[in-house]
Design a protein around this motif. Structure first.
Motif, PDB file in Angstrom:
ATOM      1  N   PRO A  10       5.307   2.045  -1.552  1.00  0.00           N
ATOM      2  CA  PRO A  10       4.806   2.180  -2.924  1.00  0.00           C
ATOM      3  C   PRO A  10       5.945   2.363  -3.915  1.00  0.00           C
ATOM      4  O   PRO A  10       6.945   3.029  -3.614  1.00  0.00           O
ATOM      5  N   LEU A  37       3.450   1.833   8.050  1.00  0.00           N
ATOM      6  CA  LEU A  37       2.675   1.828   6.810  1.00  0.00           C
ATOM      7  C   LEU A  37       1.278   1.247   7.029  1.00  0.00           C
ATOM      8  O   LEU A  37       0.338   1.564   6.285  1.00  0.00           O
ATOM      9  N   ALA A  62       3.271   8.113   2.066  1.00  0.00           N
ATOM     10  CA  ALA A  62       2.499   7.018   1.481  1.00  0.00           C
ATOM     11  C   ALA A  62       1.052   7.007   1.968  1.00  0.00           C
ATOM     12  O   ALA A  62       0.110   6.867   1.176  1.00  0.00           O
ATOM     13  N   ARG A  63       0.861   7.176   3.272  1.00  0.00           N
ATOM     14  CA  ARG A  63      -0.489   7.091   3.814  1.00  0.00           C
ATOM     15  C   ARG A  63      -1.327   8.322   3.449  1.00  0.00           C
ATOM     16  O   ARG A  63      -2.528   8.214   3.205  1.00  0.00           O
ATOM     17  N   SER A  65      -0.938  10.086   0.710  1.00  0.00           N
ATOM     18  CA  SER A  65      -1.252  10.004  -0.722  1.00  0.00           C
ATOM     19  C   SER A  65      -2.390   9.021  -0.983  1.00  0.00           C
ATOM     20  O   SER A  65      -3.131   9.155  -1.966  1.00  0.00           O
ATOM     21  N   ALA A  66      -2.537   8.022  -0.100  1.00  0.00           N
ATOM     22  CA  ALA A  66      -3.614   7.044  -0.254  1.00  0.00           C
ATOM     23  C   ALA A  66      -4.909   7.481   0.426  1.00  0.00           C
ATOM     24  O   ALA A  66      -5.953   6.841   0.261  1.00  0.00           O
ATOM     25  N   SER A  67      -4.856   8.573   1.182  1.00  0.00           N
ATOM     26  CA  SER A  67      -6.037   9.047   1.908  1.00  0.00           C
ATOM     27  C   SER A  67      -7.025   9.723   0.962  1.00  0.00           C
ATOM     28  O   SER A  67      -6.655  10.296  -0.063  1.00  0.00           O
ATOM     29  N   SER A  68      -8.282   9.672   1.324  1.00  0.00           N
ATOM     30  CA  SER A  68      -9.325  10.316   0.516  1.00  0.00           C
ATOM     31  C   SER A  68      -9.495  11.796   0.842  1.00  0.00           C
ATOM     32  O   SER A  68     -10.252  12.499   0.175  1.00  0.00           O
ATOM     33  N   VAL A 102       4.142  12.375  -5.650  1.00  0.00           N
ATOM     34  CA  VAL A 102       2.719  12.003  -5.563  1.00  0.00           C
ATOM     35  C   VAL A 102       1.820  13.239  -5.553  1.00  0.00           C
ATOM     36  O   VAL A 102       0.646  13.164  -5.166  1.00  0.00           O
TER      37      VAL A 102
END
Length: 492
Positions: A10, A37, A62-63, A65-68, A102
């Motif tokens: 990202p 990634l 990265a992962r 920060s993209a997790s719910s 993040v």
């Protein structure tokens, strides 16, 4: 050479790396990032200095920060296991800027320090925990930490975990994480149970191995010097410690490391020690002092046991000295790997007494180091030392009260340093001799900086260093000689 953006990192994280001068990925990063990634389990093999820390830090942050998922008290979402406190601290220094970018929180968990701040951090909620196995298991047993929400678990330097006997604890910890979580395992070797660990916890992993040619090249020259007796060896150690550049001297025991650091300091060569008897604050303070530029109050000499051979990454170490030859060849390689990093040249010197010849030859053979044994000559010493730093004369510290004469206590360090002339020795470079062999090395910058005491403008500043876990501190004066500034290589 692909950039981090090209590899799918990202932009917000690539910008953090770019601000620190890291724009091009190392080999292990280029190979592993597309898979990690994407969420694949991964087994990465590569020695220290190949760039492993960033290779797992980027997908971890990265992962997540993209997790719910959301941050919850006592239930971290990411976990990194490291074998030593020093390595855990340095991993945190790499991950923290990425996580901050993040909006994520990071904490470290290890023994040797008070448990309360770690408890408070966990209860307040953190996203990523970087931990040593022992203290983490303690907190799990106390109900302070639960690993049932861990989405990504990283095991760094797994082979060193095995060396220290941590694999049973690591197994229990990984068992406590969700089976469907992503797992990244990094190790230099797959012996002593590492292969079984990988087979048990990694699901359909992709494997990547970095060969020697992929690590940033640095010339490592090996020399083995025969000292006639213990007195000659002592003089040689002081000569080798007296150069201008950073150097690490390895001893076999904690007592020897502490004693040698004091002897060198008393001889006008400011030194700090690093070993298991030091408390965590003292270890961090001494490592920070060694990492700092001598012109800014740092020291040039670190005397260490094997605790510094793995997981301690300091730039611009030009000389490693095996004052006491290690017990086995892996320790020799790990110790030696503190120099010749990030393309810089470095020298490794092993000091041998006559009765140690056979054992040292066996270690070198197993380490695949083809180097001859040399008798010590003034020319060899001049070549290895090149230019000597000014020695610093130490005087007792001033008493806290204006009256009364201070009494020295056992284990107490010496006082404020004052210059005692230039003290420069001979300089000159001879040939490397028949005993030289070159290898390659890699790097990671240590982020720590020393704490300095106040001083008026133009005055010398004093730096406080600890030489034992319980003893008072010793003050060291700033040298006029300066030092080469540490560069900022990319990875670890």
């Amino acid at each position: 050479m692909p950039s981090f953006l090209d590899l799918g990192v990202p932009a917000v994280l690539a910008d953090v790396l770019a601000a620190d001068g890291k724009t091009d990925a190392f080999a292990i990063q280029r190979d592993t990032l597309p898979d990690s990634l994407a969420g694949r389990d991964l087994l990465g093999r590569g020695r220290t200095g190949s760039g492993k820390t960033i290779a797992f830090a980027l997908p971890l942050v990265a992962r997540l920060s993209a997790s719910s998922s959301q941050r919850r008290p006592g239930r971290p979402r990411g976990l990194v296991l490291a074998p030593t406190r020093e390595l855990a601290t340095q991993i945190a220094a790499t991950i923290s800027p990425l996580a901050t970018a993040v909006g994520m929180r990071v904490t470290t968990v290890f023994g040797g320090v008070s448990q309360r701040p770690q408890e408070q951090a966990l209860r307040a909620g953190v996203d990523i925990v970087i931990a040593c196995p022992g203290r983490l298991e303690d907190l799990m047993k106390q109900g302070v930490a639960s690993l049932d929400a861990v989405e990504i678990a990283v095991l760094d330097e797994a082979d060193h975990m095995a060396d220290l006997g941590f694999l049973p604890g690591v197994t229990r910890i990984l068992t406590a994480t969700p089976k469907n979580g992503q797992r990244l395992l990094f190790s230099a070797t797959l012996d002593r149970g590492i292969d079984a660990l990988a087979k048990r916890f990694l699901h359909d992993p992709v494997s990547h191995e970095v060969d020697e040619a992929s690590v940033p090249v640095g010339e490592m020259t090996h020399r083995v010097l025969i000292a006639a007796d213990a007195d000659a060896k002592k003089r040689l150690v002081e000569d080798l410690a007296s150069g201008l550049g950073r150097r690490i001297l390895f001893t076999r025991t904690k007592h020897q490391a502490k004693k040698l650091a004091k002897q060198l300091t008393s001889a006008g060569i400011p030194s700090v020690d690093l070993h298991g008897n030091l408390g965590q604050n003292a270890r961090e303070r001494n490592l920070a002092a060694f990492s700092a530029d001598p012109a800014d109050g740092g020291v040039r000499v670190l005397v260490a046991t094997d605790v510094a051979a793995r997981g301690v990454h300091v730039d611009d170490v030009e000389l490693v000295v095996h004052v006491d030859p290690p017990v086995e060849h892996k320790a020799y390689l790990h110790r030696s790997g503190r120099t010749a990093r990030a393309g810089a040249a470095g020298t490794v010197v092993t000091l041998v007494l006559p009765e140690q010849r056979r054992d040292v030859k066996d270690i070198l053979r197993k380490a695949q180091i083809a180097v001859g044994l040399e008798d010590v000559t003034p020319a060899i010493v001049d070549e290895l030392v090149s230019e000597r730093a000014a020695k610093v004369k130490y005087v007792p510290a001033a008493p806290s009260q204006p009256q009364g004469k201070p009494k020295a206590k056992s284990g107490q360090g010496r006082g404020t340093a004052q210059p005692a002339g230039s003290g420069r020795g001979r300089s000159g470079r001879g040939g490397r001799g028949a005993g030289a062999q070159s290898q390659s090395g890699g790097a990671q910058r240590d982020q720590a900086q020393p704490r300095q005491r106040g001083a008026g403008q133009g005055r010398r500043t004093a730096q406080v260093y600890s030489t034992s876990s319980s003893a008072p501190t010793a003050s060291q004066g700033r040298s006029r000689t300066g030092s080469r500034r540490a560069s900022r290589p990319q990875g670890s």
